[in-house]
Design a protein around this motif. Structure first.
Motif: not given
Lengths: 209, 382
Positions: B138-144, B146-147, B150-153, B347-352
């Motif tokens: 679930v965490a991996a899917i959520f993280f992907i 999010l990435i 934020l990449v599309s944004r 992707t950096l923002k997704a990490q944050d």
């Protein structure tokens, strides 16, 4: 296409790796095959490494570089160890095996140990620079370093330093290490996802497309 | 005479009693045998449990034989003597194949012969999804997700703030300094293999360094320990020189294999630094005990050093001896930071953001734990 094929392969194998992580039955069936492929690729790459090493040092000798003596030493080491090793492998009871063992035990191992022992001196010089109390960070480092050093060899009335050392190692150090590890974990995950999805292509060389 | 008669009667009774005991029903050796398939595994594991049900005086040991049966082929996996201490004993079993029949048989010795008293079997089954890893999934899917968001944004032009990282800001200065001094730049992409993500992160930075070096026409030496990394590093530097418009400056021999052994590599790198006196040294990637040898040697020859690793044990050494150190995740942020490509910054923002979520969950677990509600912290620690 030069970049697209590697990206497609990266995506496919990255996805396979992701699926294998969560599916025990597929992991059981296919992980060993994938690892065998990796080993096979690594075995081929050794040839590239040997060619690179030989080219680098042969070039130095050809140009009569002032440090070419080290290239001769490299070639002698490479050829002697390879020859003696191969002969020793195919003639286990022969003198070649014992020569190889002796070269390993009495030449290579002490050389490794010598390099490792240099660390003791380098730690001293690095610590000297790091502990110069020029900023409050360095002062904090100096004080905590001093306490930990005393604490590690504490006895009698100095045992208070052992307790403080344990606290420093257990609470602030562990907290910072964990914070770094969480960041590293997320960094690794994000980098892997970037590579699998083709967002990050720098490792293929060239500019961002 | 009377005493002798009494003695004879006692002996006779004793003999009769002994004879009577031998004549009673024979002891029946018993044990409980369970064979269970291990859940959530690849389908090759099972567990055998044996519980003796006789007193140790009756049966002192059992003989447990475990077999695997796959496609009609029966193979003995284990043959164990179980000392009877009347406790339940667990024996893990590993088979070679999925869907294997695991058969357990228990024998005891009776009148010099091995007699089977119990047997049980189970077929191992593999799980298609490891339910224990549901949190990670679930965490991996959520993280992907999010990435991707934020990449599309970032691609649409949304502004993303990234804090200053001094080590990466100084790359230009380090290369410039080496150029002014007429000295080469040394780059070591760690000592690990290409399977290490830190090595890939380092190769991403190598591309930027290669472009800058090509721009200034400064010699770049890349020392490698792993043959696969060598091949990739050669390609990265070549492409970097090409993209900088200076393919003529690229010399394949400058990206070379130094040594395969850890301390032999340290020795080669140390010797090269002392002889060639580089103006800038980059130590980025995975390092072990050799980190301080390399950093201190670079320091002793007066090179500006930029180091970065995710090996927590080596970070203090780099901080002590290098001019700039990328700590942990900064190494992975370098590629995005240097290229400023919007999709990488996303992707950096997704990490944050993900880190913020983790922090919020941790604080929530802490607070609920303090007020006596334990289920969140129990679930996290489970």
């Amino acid at each position: 296409m030069k970049r697209q094929y590697p990206m497609i392969l990266t995506f496919v194998f990255g996805l396979i790796g992701f699926i294998l992580r969560f599916s025990p039955i597929l992991n059981e069936k296919y992980l060993n095959d994938l690892l065998s492929w990796t080993m096979a690729i690594a075995a081929f790459a050794v040839v590239i490494a040997v060619i690179s090493l030989v080219k680098h040092h042969a070039e130095k000798i050809r140009r009569k570089h002032k440090d070419m003596i080290y290239s001769f030493v490299t070639f002698i080491g490479l050829i002697v160890m390879a020859l003696v090793g191969i002969l020793g492998h195919y003639m286990p009871g022969s003198i070649w095996k014992s020569i190889f063992d002796n070269l390993y035990k009495y030449v290579r191992t002490p050389l490794d140990a010598t390099m490792f022992s240099l660390l003791a001196f380098y730690i001293s010089s690095a610590a000297y620079r790091a502990f110069r109390a020029r900023t409050w960070h360095a002062t904090a480092l100096l004080i905590s370093g001093f306490i930990v050093m005393i604490g590690r060899v504490a006895f009698g009335p100095l045992m208070i330093f052992a307790d403080i050392t344990n606290w420093i190692m257990l609470i602030p150090t562990t907290a910072v290490m964990r914070a770094i590890m969480i960041g590293v974990g997320l960094g690794i995950t994000a980098t892997s996802i970037k590579i699998i999805l083709g967002i990050e292509t720098s490792y293929l060389g060239g500019g961002e497309k | 005479m009377k005493k002798i008669a009494v003695l004879i009667i006692i002996i006779a009774f004793a003999l009769m009693s002994a004879y009577g005991q031998n004549d009673s029903a024979p002891i029946e050796p018993k044990c409980k045998l369970e064979v269970e398939d291990v859940k959530n595994d690849g389908g090759t594991k099972a567990e055998v449990y044996i519980t003796p049900q006789n007193n140790p005086e009756e049966v002192d040991e059992y003989n447990l034989k475990i077999f695997s049966e796959f496609e009609g082929q029966k193979r003995k996996l284990k043959d164990i003597k179980i000392i009877n201490n009347q406790k339940r004993i667990r024996i893990p079993v590993n088979t070679d194949n999925v869907n294997t029949n695991v058969i357990a048989e228990v024998y005891v010795q009776q009148e010099g012969q091995s007699v089977k008293i119990n047997s049980a079997s189970v077929k191992t089954k593999g799980a298609w999804f490891d339910i224990k890893l549901i949190n990670s999934f679930v965490a991996a899917i959520f993280f992907i997700s999010l990435i991707m968001y934020l990449v599309s944004r970032a691609r649409k032009g949304g502004s993303l703030f990234v804090r200053k990282i001094p080590g990466l800001e100084e790359i230009d200065n380090a290369v410039g300094r080496a150029t002014e001094m007429g000295k080469p730049v040394f780059y070591i992409p760690g000592l690990s293999t290409i399977r290490d993500v830190a090595t890939i992160a380092s190769l991403n930075i190598l591309r930027s360094v290669g472009q800058k070096v090509a721009h200034y026409a400064t010699p770049l030496k890349v020392l490698n320990r792993d043959p696969v990394v060598l091949g990739v590093a050669q390609e990265v530097v070549h492409e970097a020189y090409l993209s900088a418009g200076r393919p003529d400056l690229y010399n394949e021999d400058d990206v070379y294999f130094a040594a395969g052994s850890q301390f032999a590599f340290a020795s080669v790198a140390q010797g090269a630094m002392v002889r060639e006196k580089p103006g800038a040294v980059f130590l980025l990637g995975m390092f072990w005990a050799e980190s301080l040898i390399l950093a201190e040697t670079a320091n002793s020859v007066g090179a500006i050093q930029i180091a970065g690793t995710d090996a927590t044990a080596q970070i203090p050494f780099f901080i002590a001896s290098c001019d700039y150190t990328l700590i942990g995740e900064e190494l992975y942020a370098a590629s995005a930071y240097l290229s400023r490509a919007p999709k990488l910054l996303g992707t950096l923002k997704a990490q944050d953001y993900f880190k913020a979520v983790l922090l919020a969950v941790t604080i929530l677990a802490l607070i609920t734990n303090l007020i006596g509600i334990d289920f969140i912290i129990d679930y996290i620690l489970k």
